[in-house]
Structures are given as structure tokens and as C-alpha cells.
Design a protein around this motif. Structure first.
Motif, PDB file in Angstrom:
ATOM      1  N   ALA A 164      40.820  56.110  49.494  1.00  0.00           N
ATOM      2  CA  ALA A 164      40.620  57.504  49.065  1.00  0.00           C
ATOM      3  C   ALA A 164      39.601  58.228  49.952  1.00  0.00           C
ATOM      4  CB  ALA A 164      40.160  57.534  47.613  1.00  0.00           C
ATOM      5  N   LEU A 165      38.646  57.492  50.494  1.00  0.00           N
ATOM      6  CA  LEU A 165      37.688  58.111  51.418  1.00  0.00           C
ATOM      7  C   LEU A 165      38.414  58.602  52.663  1.00  0.00           C
ATOM      8  CD1 LEU A 165      34.643  55.650  51.248  1.00  0.00           C
ATOM      9  CD2 LEU A 165      34.587  58.080  50.667  1.00  0.00           C
ATOM     10  N   ARG A 166      39.369  57.792  53.114  1.00  0.00           N
ATOM     11  CA  ARG A 166      40.132  58.150  54.318  1.00  0.00           C
ATOM     12  C   ARG A 166      41.041  59.355  54.062  1.00  0.00           C
ATOM     13  NH1 ARG A 166      42.754  59.845  57.579  1.00  0.00           N
ATOM     14  NH2 ARG A 166      43.863  58.945  59.365  1.00  0.00           N
ATOM     15  N   TYR A 167      41.649  59.386  52.867  1.00  0.00           N
ATOM     16  CA  TYR A 167      42.617  60.446  52.558  1.00  0.00           C
ATOM     17  C   TYR A 167      42.084  61.426  51.516  1.00  0.00           C
ATOM     18  CZ  TYR A 167      45.847  57.652  55.269  1.00  0.00           C
ATOM     19  OH  TYR A 167      46.449  56.967  56.296  1.00  0.00           O
ATOM     20  N   GLU A 168      40.785  61.623  51.542  1.00  0.00           N
ATOM     21  CA  GLU A 168      40.114  62.494  50.570  1.00  0.00           C
ATOM     22  C   GLU A 168      40.739  63.895  50.512  1.00  0.00           C
ATOM     23  OE1 GLU A 168      35.977  62.662  51.502  1.00  0.00           O
ATOM     24  OE2 GLU A 168      35.593  64.286  50.073  1.00  0.00           O
ATOM     25  N   ASP A 169      40.994  64.465  51.668  1.00  0.00           N
ATOM     26  CA  ASP A 169      41.563  65.823  51.711  1.00  0.00           C
ATOM     27  C   ASP A 169      42.954  65.872  51.091  1.00  0.00           C
ATOM     28  OD1 ASP A 169      39.285  66.538  52.978  1.00  0.00           O
ATOM     29  OD2 ASP A 169      40.161  66.533  55.001  1.00  0.00           O
ATOM     30  N   ASP A 170      43.728  64.824  51.361  1.00  0.00           N
ATOM     31  CA  ASP A 170      45.077  64.723  50.790  1.00  0.00           C
ATOM     32  C   ASP A 170      45.031  64.739  49.271  1.00  0.00           C
ATOM     33  OD1 ASP A 170      46.622  64.661  52.991  1.00  0.00           O
ATOM     34  OD2 ASP A 170      47.331  62.608  52.758  1.00  0.00           O
ATOM     35  N   TYR A 171      44.146  63.910  48.725  1.00  0.00           N
ATOM     36  CA  TYR A 171      44.044  63.823  47.262  1.00  0.00           C
ATOM     37  C   TYR A 171      43.572  65.147  46.664  1.00  0.00           C
ATOM     38  CZ  TYR A 171      44.866  58.772  47.245  1.00  0.00           C
ATOM     39  OH  TYR A 171      45.436  57.525  47.373  1.00  0.00           O
ATOM     40  N   ALA A 172      42.678  65.822  47.374  1.00  0.00           N
ATOM     41  CA  ALA A 172      42.173  67.109  46.876  1.00  0.00           C
ATOM     42  C   ALA A 172      43.307  68.137  46.825  1.00  0.00           C
ATOM     43  CB  ALA A 172      41.045  67.601  47.778  1.00  0.00           C
ATOM     44  N   VAL A 173      44.099  68.191  47.890  1.00  0.00           N
ATOM     45  CA  VAL A 173      45.223  69.137  47.940  1.00  0.00           C
ATOM     46  C   VAL A 173      46.256  68.823  46.854  1.00  0.00           C
ATOM     47  CG1 VAL A 173      47.209  69.850  49.342  1.00  0.00           C
ATOM     48  CG2 VAL A 173      44.947  69.684  50.385  1.00  0.00           C
ATOM     49  N   ALA A 174      46.465  67.513  46.639  1.00  0.00           N
ATOM     50  CA  ALA A 174      47.475  67.105  45.651  1.00  0.00           C
ATOM     51  C   ALA A 174      46.964  67.218  44.214  1.00  0.00           C
ATOM     52  CB  ALA A 174      47.904  65.669  45.933  1.00  0.00           C
ATOM     53  N   GLY A 175      45.658  67.424  44.048  1.00  0.00           N
ATOM     54  CA  GLY A 175      45.099  67.558  42.696  1.00  0.00           C
ATOM     55  C   GLY A 175      44.918  66.231  41.983  1.00  0.00           C
ATOM     56  N   VAL A 176      44.719  65.175  42.756  1.00  0.00           N
ATOM     57  CA  VAL A 176      44.473  63.856  42.152  1.00  0.00           C
ATOM     58  C   VAL A 176      42.955  63.617  42.153  1.00  0.00           C
ATOM     59  CG1 VAL A 176      44.922  61.383  42.303  1.00  0.00           C
ATOM     60  CG2 VAL A 176      46.681  63.004  43.015  1.00  0.00           C
ATOM     61  N   PRO A 177      42.358  63.430  40.961  1.00  0.00           N
ATOM     62  CA  PRO A 177      40.891  63.334  40.884  1.00  0.00           C
ATOM     63  C   PRO A 177      40.332  61.978  41.298  1.00  0.00           C
ATOM     64  CG  PRO A 177      41.822  63.114  38.701  1.00  0.00           C
ATOM     65  CD  PRO A 177      42.989  63.349  39.623  1.00  0.00           C
ATOM     66  N   MET A 178      40.556  61.611  42.545  1.00  0.00           N
ATOM     67  CA  MET A 178      39.962  60.355  43.028  1.00  0.00           C
ATOM     68  C   MET A 178      38.458  60.554  43.158  1.00  0.00           C
ATOM     69  SD  MET A 178      42.392  58.169  43.248  1.00  0.00           S
ATOM     70  CE  MET A 178      41.899  56.805  44.304  1.00  0.00           C
ATOM     71  N   LEU A 179      37.724  59.460  43.085  1.00  0.00           N
ATOM     72  CA  LEU A 179      36.256  59.544  43.046  1.00  0.00           C
ATOM     73  C   LEU A 179      35.628  60.354  44.197  1.00  0.00           C
ATOM     74  CD1 LEU A 179      33.846  58.666  41.300  1.00  0.00           C
ATOM     75  CD2 LEU A 179      33.690  56.598  42.690  1.00  0.00           C
ATOM     76  N   PRO A 180      36.063  60.167  45.450  1.00  0.00           N
ATOM     77  CA  PRO A 180      35.441  60.957  46.528  1.00  0.00           C
ATOM     78  C   PRO A 180      35.660  62.462  46.363  1.00  0.00           C
ATOM     79  CG  PRO A 180      36.756  59.169  47.437  1.00  0.00           C
ATOM     80  CD  PRO A 180      37.067  59.227  45.986  1.00  0.00           C
ATOM     81  N   VAL A 181      36.806  62.831  45.785  1.00  0.00           N
ATOM     82  CA  VAL A 181      37.119  64.251  45.592  1.00  0.00           C
ATOM     83  C   VAL A 181      36.223  64.854  44.513  1.00  0.00           C
ATOM     84  CG1 VAL A 181      38.927  65.901  44.934  1.00  0.00           C
ATOM     85  CG2 VAL A 181      39.528  63.842  46.227  1.00  0.00           C
ATOM     86  N   VAL A 182      36.031  64.102  43.439  1.00  0.00           N
ATOM     87  CA  VAL A 182      35.294  64.620  42.285  1.00  0.00           C
ATOM     88  C   VAL A 182      33.783  64.458  42.444  1.00  0.00           C
ATOM     89  CG1 VAL A 182      34.965  64.389  39.788  1.00  0.00           C
ATOM     90  CG2 VAL A 182      37.234  64.138  40.764  1.00  0.00           C
TER      91      VAL A 182
END
Lengths: 63, 302
Positions: free
Chosen positions: B200-218
Motif C-alpha cells: 500500500a505504501l508503493r501504491y498509495e496514490d492508487d488506493y487514494a484515487v480508488a477510495g480504498v482506506p488503506m493505512l498510508p492513505v488515511v
């Protein structure tokens, strides 16, 4: 159960419990309200792994 | 990123040949994830038996586990097709590229899941079959449908699904579950968060765009790195708990200690160099595989 097994059980239980308490302590302080769809209450989810680990360790000590 | 930005050529939209269609269906099952699940199943069987069990039983359990995990992954692909479409890492999957349509993909996943249950029941026992199917249901319902998009703890609780194959392996041999089996389950469970947070650290931006609340995003990178390090401490403690169960001996104890210290050092290094998250991701894969191999070696040798 021999002495070494008791020592390993005591040390590994202590390491795991200290670790999970630290995890939970920090996680409960994580602000999530800002995230759309995020929940403001994380208690149950954070306590799930804590409760599971404590139950496993208690079982190992009793067993 | 919006859907129209994804280029779907005719070739992508409809597989050109039967071979391409078969390849797309195999891709739908996420074979690389299945590999990791199976790596934990065989050592669990060896430890449960105290030696190499019947080869037929191993093969039968692996076939059943592959069917169940493949089914779970296929259904996950259907449910997550909207977010897979906007994430760089997943936009090439069969559903976002329209090589397979959602309905046949869902049918395929369901058939695999049912086949996994029937196969395991017929070739091993009902407990192994029920556990495997419960892993599928947990992954689809609890993780994918409920937790993934709603809580930062998604991967923590959801990690239970990935830990089930160790229980399946144990149950296939003994038709029961002992404390040692649950310790193996716990090892995989506590290994999962640091492993996937590195991704998730590597794909943090992806998760943010997709709206998935992974820990690095939140919670941000600093908190994620801290949690990765703390979880590796828990993991080391949990991995050592297998020794007092009596299921393994000193070979495993020494290996678990060494591998645990190595992984914790890797987590500390990641804290200093957050850009190397995929390196840690690879290390954690190696850690889990090596730990379970050493379990099997120990059980087979001593």
C-alpha cells in the motif's frame, strides 16, 4: 513440557502481547474521520486481533 | 483517473482465441496469490502428520485449496472491478479490460468454490472442506464486501481469510484442529498487515484515487511505517509460540528466531528508507515461505 518450552512460552507471549498492545494503542489514536466513508469508531476492529491473540496465549498456557 | 481514460482495444475486449480466453480465466483466479496460500498448506500437513503425509492426500488438499482460493479471487475480481479499473496495479486484469464479463466471471468463481468444497469433502474430510469454504466466504463477504472500502483495519481483520489454508492443511491430516494449527493461523494473520501495508505504501496514490482506506492513505506514511514495525514484533512473538506446543523442535525455534530478527531489521530499515517498500514486500514473502519450510523440515527430521 520441558523447561525450555516454558521459557519460550513466557518470552514469546510477552513479546507478542507487548507488541499488540502497542499496535492497538497507536491504532486507536488514528484519525479516520477525514476519510470519506471512514469510520470514526475503530474499537471493535482494533480489538479483534488483540482478543484473538490473548485467547490463543491463554489457551497455550492452560493447555 | 476516470474510466474513459482506459484504452480498451478490440483485442483486449474480446480474447482472440480459446487460449487467450483460458489465460484470462486463469488470471482471474490470481495464481500468484494462490501459490502463497499453498506454501503454508503443505508444511501445516507435514507438521500435523509429524512426517511427510500420503502424497495423494497432499495433492488432493492442494487441488481443493486451489479451487477454493481461485473461486474467492474470481468473485473478488467481480466485486472490485470498479476500483480495479482506476488502479494502475490492477487495471490490466480481465474484468477492467473486458476480456471477461462480470456474469460469467461470477459463475466461474462460484463453480470453483463449490467444486473446492465437494472435492475436499470427497478426498479429505468435511472439516477441511468447511474450513476452506469458510475462508472463501470470509474473503468475499467480510473482507471484500464489508471491510475493504469502509475501514482502515480492512487488511488486519481480512487477513484471517489468507490464514485459513494452514487450518485446512492440518484438518486434512488429522480431521481436527490443535493449538499448533491455530498458532500457524496466527502467524499468517499477523504477517498479513505489514506485508500488505508495504504494498500500500508503493501504491498509495492508487488506493487514494480508488477510495480504498488503506493505512498510508488515511493515517500517513509515518504511522504506517510505525505499524509495520510493531506488527513485525508481534509476528516474531507469535512465530515462537509454535515451539511450546511441542509440534516442532529446536530447528524451527532457531530458524524462527533468526528469520524474525531479520524481518524486524528489514522493517527498521524500511522506516529509514520508506522508498524501499517493495523490497520489504519481497522480504516478507521470503520470510513466510522460509518459516513454513523450516516447520516442515523440523517436523520431518525430528
Amino acid at each position: 513440557v520441558d523447561t525450555l518450552q516454558w521459557i519460550v512460552l513466557a518470552v514469546s507471549s510477552a513479546i507478542a502481547l507487548v507488541g499488540i498492545v502497542a499496535v492497538a494503542w497507536r491504532e486507536l489514536g488514528t484519525p479516520v474521520d477525514a476519510f470519506p466513508g471512514g469510520r470514526s469508531r475503530l474499537t471493535l476492529e482494533v480489538l479483534f486481533p488483540v482478543a484473538g491473540l490473548v485467547a490463543l496465549i491463554v489457551w497455550l498456557w492452560i493447555g | 483517473v476516470s474510466a474513459p481514460e482506459i484504452r480498451i482495444t478490440d483485442h483486449q475486449a474480446r480474447p482472440a482465441s480459446l487460449g487467450a480466453l483460458v489465460k484470462a480465466y486463469i488470471e482471474l483466479t490470481k495464481p500468484r496469490i494462490i501459490e502463497l496460500l499453498l506454501i503454508t498448506t503443505v508444511p501445516a500437513m507435514v507438521v500435523a502428520a509429524g512426517r511427510w503425509p500420503s502424497t495423494w492426500l497432499v495433492v488432493a488438499t492442494l487441488i481443493g485449496g486451489t479451487l477454493s482460493a481461485g473461486g474467492a479471487n474470481a468473485i473478488n475480481n467481480v466485486v472490485d472491478r470498479d476500483i480495479d479499473r482506476v488502479m494502475r496495479r490492477t487495471r490490466g486484469r480481465p474484468l477492467p479490460t473486458q476480456r471477461i464479463q462480470p456474469r460469467p466471471a461470477l459463475a466461474f468463481g462460484t463453480v470453483l468454490g463449490v467444486a473446492g468444497f465437494v472435492w475436499l469433502w470427497a478426498t479429505t474430510n468435511l472439516l477441511a472442506a468447511a474450513l476452506s469454504t469458510s475462508g472463501l466466504l470470509f474473503y468475499v463477504v467480510v473482507y471484500t464486501l464489508i471491510l475493504k472500502r469502509s475501514t482502515v483495519q480492512n487488511i488486519v481483520v481480512g487477513g484471517a481469510a489468507g490464514a485459513v489454508p494452514a487450518l485446512v492443511g492440518w484438518a486434512a491430516v488429522t480431521n481436527g484442529l490443535s493449538p499448533a494449527a491455530w498458532v500457524m493461523f496466527a502467524v499468517i494473520f499477523f504477517w498479513t498487515p505489514p506485508h500488505f501495508w508495504a504494498l500500500a505504501l508503493r501504491y498509495e496514490d492508487d488506493y487514494a484515487v480508488a477510495g480504498v482506506p488503506m493505512l498510508p492513505v488515511v493515517a500517513g506514511r509515518a504511522r504506517t511505517l510505525e505499524q509495520i514495525e510493531l506488527y513485525t514484533i508481534v509476528l516474531v512473538g507469535v512465530s515462537l509460540l509454535l515451539y511450546p506446543t511441542g509440534a516442532v523442535g529446536w530447528i524451527y525455534l532457531v530458524s524462527a528466531l533468526g528469520l524474525g530478527m531479520w524481518l524486524h531489521q528489514a522493517a527498521r530499515r524500511l522506516h529509514r528508507r520508506p522508498g524501499e517498500s517493495m523490497r520489504f514486500f519481497g522480504f516478507s514473502n521470503l520470510y513466510l515461505a522460509a518459516l513454513f519450510v523450516m516447520m516442515a523440515v523440523d517436523a520431518a527430521v525430528l
